[in-house]
Scaffold this motif. Structure first.
Motif, PDB file in Angstrom:
ATOM      1  N   ARG A   1       0.824  -1.204   0.000  1.00 54.19           N
ATOM      2  CA  ARG A   1       0.000   0.000   0.000  1.00 54.19           C
ATOM      3  C   ARG A   1       0.867   1.267   0.000  1.00 54.19           C
ATOM      4  O   ARG A   1       0.589   2.233  -0.705  1.00 54.19           O
TER       5      ARG A   1
ATOM      6  N   GLY B   1       3.553   0.724  -3.249  1.00 57.53           N
ATOM      7  CA  GLY B   1       3.096   0.049  -4.466  1.00 57.53           C
ATOM      8  C   GLY B   1       3.165   0.871  -5.736  1.00 57.53           C
ATOM      9  O   GLY B   1       3.858   0.526  -6.687  1.00 57.53           O
ATOM     10  N   HIS B   2       2.451   1.990  -5.764  1.00 56.57           N
ATOM     11  CA  HIS B   2       2.364   2.758  -7.010  1.00 56.57           C
ATOM     12  C   HIS B   2       3.645   3.508  -7.353  1.00 56.57           C
ATOM     13  O   HIS B   2       4.135   3.403  -8.469  1.00 56.57           O
TER      14      HIS B   2
ATOM     15  N   GLN C   1       4.992  -4.981  -5.360  1.00 56.48           N
ATOM     16  CA  GLN C   1       3.867  -5.895  -5.209  1.00 56.48           C
ATOM     17  C   GLN C   1       4.414  -7.214  -4.685  1.00 56.48           C
ATOM     18  O   GLN C   1       4.895  -8.053  -5.448  1.00 56.48           O
TER      19      GLN C   1
ATOM     20  N   ASN D   1       6.485   0.559  -7.707  1.00 57.87           N
ATOM     21  CA  ASN D   1       6.149  -0.714  -8.353  1.00 57.87           C
ATOM     22  C   ASN D   1       6.406  -1.916  -7.439  1.00 57.87           C
ATOM     23  O   ASN D   1       6.981  -2.927  -7.850  1.00 57.87           O
TER      24      ASN D   1
END
Length: 200
Positions: A145, A148-149, A154, A152
């Motif tokens: 969370r 993540g963005h 995951q 990158n």
């Protein structure tokens, strides 16, 4: 725990302590009373061990206090298999669920292709508890969370590494088990905020 903007979120440990059943709290208090000096020594070894691992990953420092020597000798061959390290002793904040934590390490292990979350435990003997897996699931979700963005990230699996003076245990937590403990953790966090809405 406080983030860079001055926001506070309860840590994993705070939430777990608050959500323990009366029977769990009684057992923990009894253990601390019975162990006495040994309980304090175990806490000291745990703190020193985490600091030692952080120093080793950040600057290659292998020297360690005498009190930690036997644990460290067992740990080094395993630590040498961890590579492509992205984070060491880094705070994470899961603002959506409402908790924080400090992840021990994110990287790759041996020849396994995927990034993983590592959680290190120092002990006098090998004991794997559900709470440790719960912690790993909470930190993995927090990492995904939080990072993540923009980065990158995951991550779907983790490794719990228990270090004793005599041996090291490596417990892998795969995606299915991680999801199982993540759901349990979500329930605990939700219950925590229902009971303590003004704690932060």
């Amino acid at each position: 725990m406080q983030d860079l903007r001055g926001n506070f979120l309860p840590s994993f440990t705070t939430i777990r302590d608050k959500m323990r059943s009366p029977a769990e709290k009684a057992r923990l208090a009894c253990w601390r009373k019975n162990k006495g000096y040994q309980a304090n020594l175990a806490c000291q070894i745990g703190r020193l061990g985490h600091r030692q691992i952080e120093n080793y990953f950040n600057n290659g420092d292998k020297s360690c206090p005498v009190i930690l020597q036997r644990h460290w000798e067992k740990a080094l061959p395993v630590l040498n298999k961890i590579h492509n390290i992205r984070l060491v002793e880094s705070p994470i904040f899961h603002y959506y669920e409402g908790y924080a934590g400090r992840v021990d390490c994110v990287g790759k292990f041996d020849n396994l292709p995927d990034e993983m979350v590592f959680e290190f435990k120092f002990s006098d003997r090998i004991r794997i508890y559900d709470e440790q897996k719960l912690q790993l699931a909470a930190y993995t979700a927090g990492l995904n969370r939080h990072y993540g963005h923009p980065y990158n990230v995951q991550i779907n699996s983790g490794i719990l590494i228990t270090i004793t003076p005599n041996e090291v245990d490596i417990t892998f937590i795969d995606r299915l088990e991680m999801n199982k403990y993540w759901k349990q953790w979500q329930k605990q966090v939700n219950q925590f905020w229902l009971q303590y809405p003004n704690i932060a």
